[in-house]
Write a protein that holds these residues in place. Structure first.
Motif, PDB file in Angstrom:
ATOM      1  N   ARG A 194      -7.952   3.751  -3.013  1.00  0.00           N
ATOM      2  CA  ARG A 194      -8.944   3.192  -3.930  1.00  0.00           C
ATOM      3  C   ARG A 194     -10.062   2.495  -3.167  1.00  0.00           C
ATOM      4  O   ARG A 194     -11.226   2.569  -3.552  1.00  0.00           O
ATOM      5  N   ALA A 207     -12.379   5.060  -2.002  1.00  0.00           N
ATOM      6  CA  ALA A 207     -13.073   5.652  -3.156  1.00  0.00           C
ATOM      7  C   ALA A 207     -14.136   4.703  -3.703  1.00  0.00           C
ATOM      8  O   ALA A 207     -15.263   5.111  -4.004  1.00  0.00           O
ATOM      9  N   LEU A 211      -7.489   6.434  -8.622  1.00  0.00           N
ATOM     10  CA  LEU A 211      -8.703   7.190  -8.344  1.00  0.00           C
ATOM     11  C   LEU A 211      -9.492   7.519  -9.599  1.00  0.00           C
ATOM     12  O   LEU A 211     -10.317   8.435  -9.597  1.00  0.00           O
TER      13      LEU A 211
END
Lengths: 386, 171, 352
Positions: free
Chosen positions: A29, A32, A72
């Protein structure tokens, strides 16, 4: 027929031996979120997520896309998980790009990772079978004989690998994300480090790192929505060949040469050393730099080591800098390493590589390989639209 | 959480999976021959190359390999490295040689240990011989061959490596 | 967007154990079969190859690398792999063709579920910090889902048994099926519970096997001169991993995937649904709004044989077979992955 696509956001985590502060979900994460922020977009702007990592047996999580969908922002969206052994970071980028280049999706997020501190790679790679002897030799034990053959054929001086080991770590020290920060490393230090699999010494080998790398790839008509300069995808290619067959050329695998020829053709490159401004190439053991210089057409057969020893591949003073980010020799979360090459190539042509930026870089190569040097994936990215 | 407590950064959970691993039909035949003290390979009907250890297919032609071929205990070194990392449960002491060697009669290499040699004097093209464990210790296992050792025979010219018939250099 | 079609499909029989067969031995006959069907010789004759498999099934890292030996990949080929059911390998291949980097592709899947204890192996697909350490097996999770359906009055045990009876009967006409029989619903209900409220027959069996498919642009298929079935739409969708955070009695992602794939654009003569548990077939049928005009799982579905990593591709293959034979004109195939139908893929196929 392929839609033009570009990298509009890149996010990485700091690579280190152990990220004890995040779970696997937290790790991916982080990368991302960094990529989304870099692209000026939010989760809802993403149409699909493509993840990749090395064998499930490393961390022991089977088919981790199931577990990671929440981290995600992928609930209610398509998710694919790519696995092509060591080249997976690169292949994942290519599969992600194909989502956009095929006209099927407009903007995708792609993430690759490895939490090696929570895995036992050596164990995962040496499952005991009765039909081969357990030699615990690992990757180094597999590549060392091939490197020896390169040295025998080319007559390269013994310190060629040492030069690469020093160069990549000095360059890595310019990259705050790199795992190994060794700004004071010397040739002497490398030469005196323990010989593991002759001729590979400890300091000529890659580390084992935790980390994740993410990119946002968008279709041409959506690129302008992101604030920073894009890295246009100018060529994409992958090739595979079997691990073992009679007469297989192992020092300069055919699959690598064919893959490079394909991606160069797409990007209009006829002389890689001249036409490219820099390259991020998968070099996990130092000697693979001279070997890949030849395999990728930057040097004639038998001459790759000359570029290395002459300093041609150094950021400082070289005409074709390789691995300004520090490369795999400075950070190696296995599943992500390929994508880090692809992402760092993109950073260069976006003018976004910080202290390891190649001045005026406009065309760069990203390269990854895996298995018994049998799986190759490559891309060429540029500051200019084709 | 009080200041005295440290963050939990990992948990150690033991997961046990039992697998009944299958070698595959062609590998099974290979292992049965090993139990009898014979090293075998399989020939590709298309390109005639002999694979050892056999996997049931010729990787370059993509066809099944059926013909079994008995191979020699003699081999030639194709490449090697000197390893510093010990092997669990193996008495061999580092530094030792791990070599890719091609048994006479085969066309691709197998990976094994080299011993009873001076590491620095090993070279490509060198002739070596399999040293088997005592017969009573033989199982369905490549480990029946404990290691290879140098053989006093003329070196193999580099362009002949991997091309010797089962009779060896003289054949 | 380029029109893409399926030209060939082949699979092994679903067997409890493939015995002494390694990856190469399992895959090669299927590759030969589809190459034959398509009039090709080997992987050099297609532009792209993509496979689906899962290392953990057979307990060896890089199982798919061994599979590459079956392809004849010299000279080197364009090849990729997903650690998922081969239905997703089909997705990746379709993207390659759509972007013009291939006109044809070979897709294959393989899996040996017999070496390990599949439900326990799959417990490691769950959150590694909170769920996997509890070794929660897939059957128990599905059982909880079935329990919810029963408690909410959405199904009865008889409904579940009817799904199984129909599967067994349909499977009698499926030469690849592992479990086929003429059984009555009453007989099934008399069997003892396995993992309550599931009986053994409510769960798909453990099966070993492989399957392969050749796809191509319609232009390429016509050039080869082979009959083909159009893939008119394909899409997939994943839901949250947290079982408590989604409605397990419905399949929102299947409905969404079907919508995005264009299922509603025509009639659905046949639907092959990847339902590893009997109650899940009911969930999927209802989620998709399928009625009496659709033949559901005429192959017997995966209750008749579940080739892990290929079952999704083989649903597509089964619909392909029925359209090619003229039995159906249009159909859908569904694939699933993850606990309790977490991730779902729908393919729409049409005869030309």
């Amino acid at each position: 027929m392929a839609i033009l696509a570009a990298v509009v956001g890149i996010g990485q985590t700091k690579y280190q031996t152990k990220r004890g502060d995040v779970s696997i979900a937290g790790l991916v994460r982080e990368a991302a979120v960094n990529a989304l922020n870099d692209s000026g977009l939010v989760w809802d702007d993403i149409d699909a997520v493509i993840i990749g990592k090395a064998p499930d047996m490393f961390e022991g999580v089977i088919m981790p896309e199931a577990y990671l969908t929440d981290a995600l922002g992928c609930n209610g969206k398509p998710m694919i998980r790519v696995h092509t052994a060591g080249s997976v970071g690169g292949s994942t980028a290519l599969v992600a790009a194909s989502h956009v280049q095929s006209g099927s999706y407009k903007r995708v997020l792609t993430v690759t990772f490895e939490k090696q501190s929570e895995s036992n790679a050596m164990w995962a790679l040496s499952s005991k079978r009765p039909f081969s002897v357990n030699l615990n030799a690992g990757a180094g034990g597999y590549f060392a004989p091939i490197i020896r053959e390169y040295i025998r054929r080319s007559g390269a001086p013994y310190d060629t690998g040492i030069i690469v080991a020093v160069k990549d770590r000095l360059q890595g020290a310019l990259n705050p994300l790199a795992h190994l920060q060794l700004p004071n490393i010397t040739k002497k230090e490398v030469e005196e480090s323990m010989m593991l699999w002759d001729p590979i010494r400890f300091l000529e080998s890659c580390p084992s790192s935790d980390g994740a790398c993410a990119m946002v790839i968008a279709a041409e008509d959506m690129v302008a929505e992101s604030p920073k300069p894009p890295a246009w995808i100018r060529g994409v290619a992958m090739r595979s060949e079997p691990t073992m067959y009679a007469g297989r050329e192992e020092v300069s695998p055919q699959a690598g040469r064919d893959c490079a020829a394909d991606v160069y053709k797409q990007a209009g490159i006829s002389n890689p050393r001249k036409d490219l401004d820099c390259a991020e190439v998968y070099v996990p053991f130092s000697w693979y730099e001279p070997m890949w210089l030849e395999n990728l057409g930057f040097a004639e057969e038998g001459e790759g080591w000359k570029l290395t020893t002459e300093g041609a591949t150094a950021l400082d003073g070289g005409d074709i800098p390789w691995n300004c980010s520090g490369g795999v020799l400075s950070s190696n979360p296995i599943g992500a390493s390929g994508m880090i090459r692809f992402a760092e190539a993109a950073r260069q042509v976006r003018g976004d590589a910080g202290n390891h930026q190649v001045e005026g870089a406009r065309l760069a190569l990203g390269h990854a390989y895996g298995g018994g040097a049998q799986f190759f994936s490559m891309w060429v990215v540029g500051a200019d639209k084709p | 959480m009080s200041d005295n407590e440290e963050m939990i950064t990992d948990i150690n959970v033991s997961i046990v999976h039992k697998y009944n691993f299958t070698a595959g039909a062609s590998t099974t035949r290979f292992l049965f021959q090993l139990k009898k003290g014979v090293l075998t390979g399989q020939r590709c009907p298309s390109c005639s190359n002999v694979y050892c250890p056999p996997k049931g297919a010729c990787a370059s032609c993509g066809v099944a390999t059926e013909d079994e071929v008995a191979l020699s205990n003699k081999a030639t070194i194709e490449s090697f490295t000197i390893v510093a990392i010990p092997i669990p449960n193996n008495p061999i002491k580092p530094p030792f040689i791990v070599a890719n060697l091609i048994p006479d009669g085969a066309n691709i290499s197998l990976t094994h240990l080299l011993s009873e040699c001076v590491n620095e004097e090993v070279y490509k093209g060198q002739r070596v011989q399999a040293v088997w464990k005592p017969e009573q210790e033989w199982g369905h296992d490549m480990g029946n061959i404990r290691y290879y050792k140098p053989l006093d025979e003329p070196d193999v010219p580099l362009d002949m490596i991997g091309k010797l018939p089962v009779e060896g250099l003289g054949g | 967007m380029r029109d893409i079609a399926i030209v060939a499909y082949s699979q092994t029989d679903c067997v409890r154990s493939a015995g002494a067969a390694n990856e190469v031995e399992l895959i090669m006959p299927q590759l030969s079969a589809v190459f034959d069907q398509a009039g090709l010789s080997n992987s050099q004759d297609v532009d792209f190859v993509c496979s689906g498999s899962c290392d953990y099934l057979q307990g060896a890292a890089f199982a798919f690398v061994a599979g590459v030996d079956a392809l004849g990949a010299v000279p080197p080929i364009k090849e990729s792999h997903v650690e998922m059911d081969a239905a997703w390998a089909l997705c990746e291949s379709i993207l390659k063709i759509r972007m013009g980097h291939a006109d044809s592709a070979l897709v294959y899947g393989f899996g040996l579920s017999s070496p390990g204890e599949l439900p326990i192996v799959l417990s490691q697909q769950l959150d590694p910090y909170y769920l996997a350490p509890q070794w929660i097996d897939t059957i128990s999770l599905a059982a909880m889902q079935a329990r919810m359906m029963l408690d909410q009055g959405l199904i009865t045990e008889r409904d579940m048994a009817e799904v199984v009876a129909r599967s067994r009967a349909n499977a009698l006409n499926n030469p690849h099926a592992q479990l086929a029989a003429d059984v009555s619903v009453d007989n099934l209900l008399e069997q003892e519970l396995f993992v309550s409220p599931l009986r053994k027959h409510d769960c798909s069996p453990i099966s070993d096997g492989a399957g392969a498919m050749v796809i191509a642009t319609v232009d390429q298929a016509k050039e080869w001169g082979k009959p083909y079935v159009l893939i008119s739409g394909i899409d997939h969708c994943i839901e949250t991993h947290n079982l408590g955070m989604r409605d397990l009695t419905d399949s929102v992602s299947t409905r969404k995937a079907a919508k995005m794939a264009g299922m509603a654009n025509g009639k659905v003569d046949v639907a092959e649904l990847y339902a590893p548990f009997s109650h899940q077939e009911i969930i999927l049928t209802r989620a998709l709004g399928l009625g009496d005009e659709t033949s559901i799982n005429p192959s017997g579905g995966v209750l008749a044989g579940n080739l892990m990593m290929t079952s999704g591709l083989s649903r597509i293959g089964e619909v392909f077979n029925r359209i090619i034979s003229g039995e159906a004109q249009r159909g859908i195939a569904h694939a699933t992955s993850g606990p309790c139908l977490q991730h779902n893929l729908v393919t729409v196929l049409e005869g030309v």
